[in-house]
Scaffold this motif. Structure first.
Motif, mmCIF file in Angstrom:
data_model
loop_
_atom_site.group_PDB
_atom_site.id
_atom_site.type_symbol
_atom_site.label_atom_id
_atom_site.label_comp_id
_atom_site.label_asym_id
_atom_site.label_seq_id
_atom_site.Cartn_x
_atom_site.Cartn_y
_atom_site.Cartn_z
ATOM 1 N N THR A 183 -22.304 61.673 23.792
ATOM 2 C CA THR A 183 -22.345 60.652 22.737
ATOM 3 C C THR A 183 -21.855 59.306 23.271
ATOM 4 O OG1 THR A 183 -22.052 62.338 21.045
ATOM 5 C CG2 THR A 183 -21.508 60.078 20.420
ATOM 6 N N HIS A 236 -27.979 67.278 26.494
ATOM 7 C CA HIS A 236 -27.628 66.508 25.282
ATOM 8 C C HIS A 236 -28.120 65.064 25.395
ATOM 9 C CE1 HIS A 236 -25.332 69.387 22.920
ATOM 10 N NE2 HIS A 236 -24.733 69.802 24.015
ATOM 11 N N GLN A 252 -31.362 63.039 23.115
ATOM 12 C CA GLN A 252 -30.947 61.979 22.192
ATOM 13 C C GLN A 252 -31.256 60.567 22.677
ATOM 14 O OE1 GLN A 252 -27.222 62.574 19.896
ATOM 15 N NE2 GLN A 252 -26.755 64.142 21.395
ATOM 16 N N GLN A 288 -28.930 52.014 17.590
ATOM 17 C CA GLN A 288 -29.070 53.426 17.983
ATOM 18 C C GLN A 288 -27.756 54.028 18.463
ATOM 19 O OE1 GLN A 288 -31.683 54.897 17.085
ATOM 20 N NE2 GLN A 288 -32.689 52.970 16.536
ATOM 21 N N SER A 325 -24.265 55.742 18.463
ATOM 22 C CA SER A 325 -23.752 56.763 17.548
ATOM 23 C C SER A 325 -22.357 56.409 17.042
ATOM 24 C CB SER A 325 -23.687 58.115 18.258
ATOM 25 O OG SER A 325 -23.083 59.081 17.420
ATOM 26 N N TRP A 352 -20.736 61.985 16.488
ATOM 27 C CA TRP A 352 -21.422 62.889 17.426
ATOM 28 C C TRP A 352 -22.058 64.080 16.717
ATOM 29 C CZ3 TRP A 352 -19.729 67.940 19.170
ATOM 30 C CH2 TRP A 352 -18.539 68.387 18.577
ATOM 31 N N ARG A 372 -29.409 62.869 12.036
ATOM 32 C CA ARG A 372 -30.324 62.845 13.182
ATOM 33 C C ARG A 372 -31.281 61.669 13.034
ATOM 34 N NH1 ARG A 372 -31.257 66.059 17.423
ATOM 35 N NH2 ARG A 372 -29.890 67.692 16.638
ATOM 36 N N GLY A 405 -33.973 61.598 17.853
ATOM 37 C CA GLY A 405 -33.198 62.825 17.990
ATOM 38 C C GLY A 405 -31.715 62.563 18.139
ATOM 39 N N ASN A 406 -31.360 61.271 18.186
ATOM 40 C CA ASN A 406 -29.943 60.926 18.387
ATOM 41 C C ASN A 406 -29.137 61.106 17.113
ATOM 42 O OD1 ASN A 406 -31.596 58.801 17.492
ATOM 43 N ND2 ASN A 406 -30.172 57.226 18.181
ATOM 44 N N LEU A 407 -27.950 61.642 17.300
ATOM 45 C CA LEU A 407 -27.095 61.958 16.153
ATOM 46 C C LEU A 407 -26.173 60.788 15.824
ATOM 47 C CD1 LEU A 407 -26.116 65.595 17.190
ATOM 48 C CD2 LEU A 407 -27.866 64.903 15.543
#
Lengths: 317, 317
Positions: free
Chosen positions: A240, A274, A278, B164, B166, B169, B173, B177-179
């Motif tokens: 992240t 990961h 992402q 974009q 984060s 973590w 979504r 696909g990034n959280l």
């Protein structure tokens, strides 16, 4: 040995101060470390440092510069140490001035994580790159940033504090009141404490010593499902913060060193997964996720290399 | 008017393409916008753009360069549009080459958020600074980065994607696909949907239209406790991403523009409070949190200013 300039790199830590003589990327000589807490304040410690530097210069007359990496906050241009983590009394110390006046040599003083990043950029995994972020994973998480072929130090020379970047806006409260700081999840001790809890939740009692990153890496390599899940969680958290560096700076490479990185594939495989899950194509297609070349010597190598560059002695790569 | 070079700035949006003639920081003329979806593919739209550029040059013969800001991903050096958000068919279009061959002028093509950042840096709230991050808060969240007195574009010219980054973590979504992507919390529509839910949780039914950032700002200014809490939450999330930029880059200023920023103190006061509560002294002592100077015209101004600079025509500040 050809007539190439040498420099001294000093790795100033909370436990000891280490000294090396650098020839290109190689430490060709070292002095016995001195014990940081043995000295009563900065003046006494600086005197001891000067004695060691003097000894090394007698053995290596071609030393042309001295670089010092310190664990704390520095005014890079002035070479003033604002304060050091874990070393009392080091507040507003003009270390560069004191060392350069006494030695007659050009001196640089830089944050230790920036030294590590510089070592990797100029002599290590990131040679020749224009844009990179280097991380060192240990008790804390440090970092350094290169953009457009220059170190990014920022307005007050504080840049690169990847360990303080948040991975959770409602997360754990960190050293500066900041919520969700990366190092409060993936620092050595935090990995251990979280791992112990994960085992407990699964009904397994583990000593903290069995939950060190090294022990967890060994367990994961042996197929321990819980250890594998712990590394996946560490990797997700680390991903992240790294992802955030990528979205913001679109670097060519992320370079990862420090003790926790010794887990190798156990960390790098889920970390890469990961990250790739992402990031959009342009951010990941050419992204290199690289283990650092240097280990404990990174700070010394970086400080010595930076000292030569600042002194105007630029080596051919 | 003195004999100073002019440039044309083109703000290429999903709805319309707007054209302005820039003299220093002032738009001294504009052409009627053309409607983006009315054209059947890039070639037809480029022809229409060239006609408008031709008209403007007849009225302003001193135009020396053309800059285009586009809502998507660009190879800045080559001036190739890789793809555009919300504009079908714009894939791998060599826009710079097509426009410069047809006009005989130097042309730059740049991401629109980078144009906004450039406008603020060269002509707006960030004039004279060496290190800044600019954000634009609207339907999406865009950004641009300046370090060491240079735009940071990164390895594939993708840098600056603050939206974009984060903040959680394990969060929502996002598009890649990034959280936990910031814009999935503080984009226009997400603020509205979350606000509507917050009111519902308090037993109050609100139309989405009453939950726009403008309506919420008005409600907060009128003392509506729920609206104030919503803005505090937006500010906390935004502060997390900004804080991450600060730890990583230690900028002199954060510049915030776009529709959501029009909430003014309703946003900036809690934002500043959250930032100050979570940054250490060197990172916040001299940090400026500035509203952007430019509004909708930021992209046009930035593209036009960048075009002049790339053409080698550097104005005195």
């Amino acid at each position: 040995m050809p007539d190439t300039p040498l420099s001294i790199g000093v790795d100033f830590g909370g436990t000891s101060v280490k000294f090396g003589v650098l020839y290109r990327s190689n430490i060709i000589d070292q002095a016995p470390p001195i014990s940081t807490p043995d000295f009563d304040g900065p003046d006494a410690l600086i005197e001891a440092m000067l004695r060691v530097i003097g000894d090394l210069r007698e053995r290596h007359p071609r030393v042309e510069a001295v670089g010092v990496g310190v664990p704390g906050f520095v005014h890079f241009e002035k070479g003033i140490v604002h304060n050091l983590t874990n070393v009392p009394g080091w507040v507003a110390i003009p270390l560069k001035k004191k060392l350069s006046e006494a030695t007659g040599l050009p001196v640089v003083v830089e944050n230790d994580a920036n030294c590590m990043a510089y070592a990797e950029w100029k002599r290590g995994a990131g040679r020749g790159l224009q844009h990179l972020v280097a991380l060192t994973l240990g008790t804390g998480v440090g970092g350094g940033v290169v953009c457009n072929g220059k170190m990014v130090r920022g307005a007050q020379f504080g840049a690169g504090e990847v360990g303080q970047m948040s991975i959770d806006w409602q997360g754990r409260r960190g050293a500066y009141g900041n919520l969700g700081a990366l190092e409060d999840y993936v620092g050595n001790n935090e990995i251990g404490a979280d791992a112990r809890q994960t085992y407990l939740d699964a009904g397994i009692e583990r000593h903290l010593a069995e939950c060190s990153p090294a022990a967890l890496a060994k367990a994961a390599m042996g197929g321990d499902e819980i250890a594998l899940a712990i590394w996946d969680s560490v990797a997700a958290k680390l991903a992240t913060a790294i992802m955030n560096c990528c979205w913001l700076l679109n670097p060519q490479a992320i370079i990862i060193g420090g003790g926790v990185a010794k887990a190798g594939d156990i960390l790098f495989n889920p970390l890469t997964a990961h990250l790739y899950a992402q990031l959009s194509a342009p951010f990941k297609e050419h992204l290199m996720i690289l283990p650092a070349r240097f280990g404990n010597e990174a700070g010394m190598v970086g400080a010595a290399a930076l000292a030569l560059e600042e002194a105007g002695v630029v080596l051919q790569p």
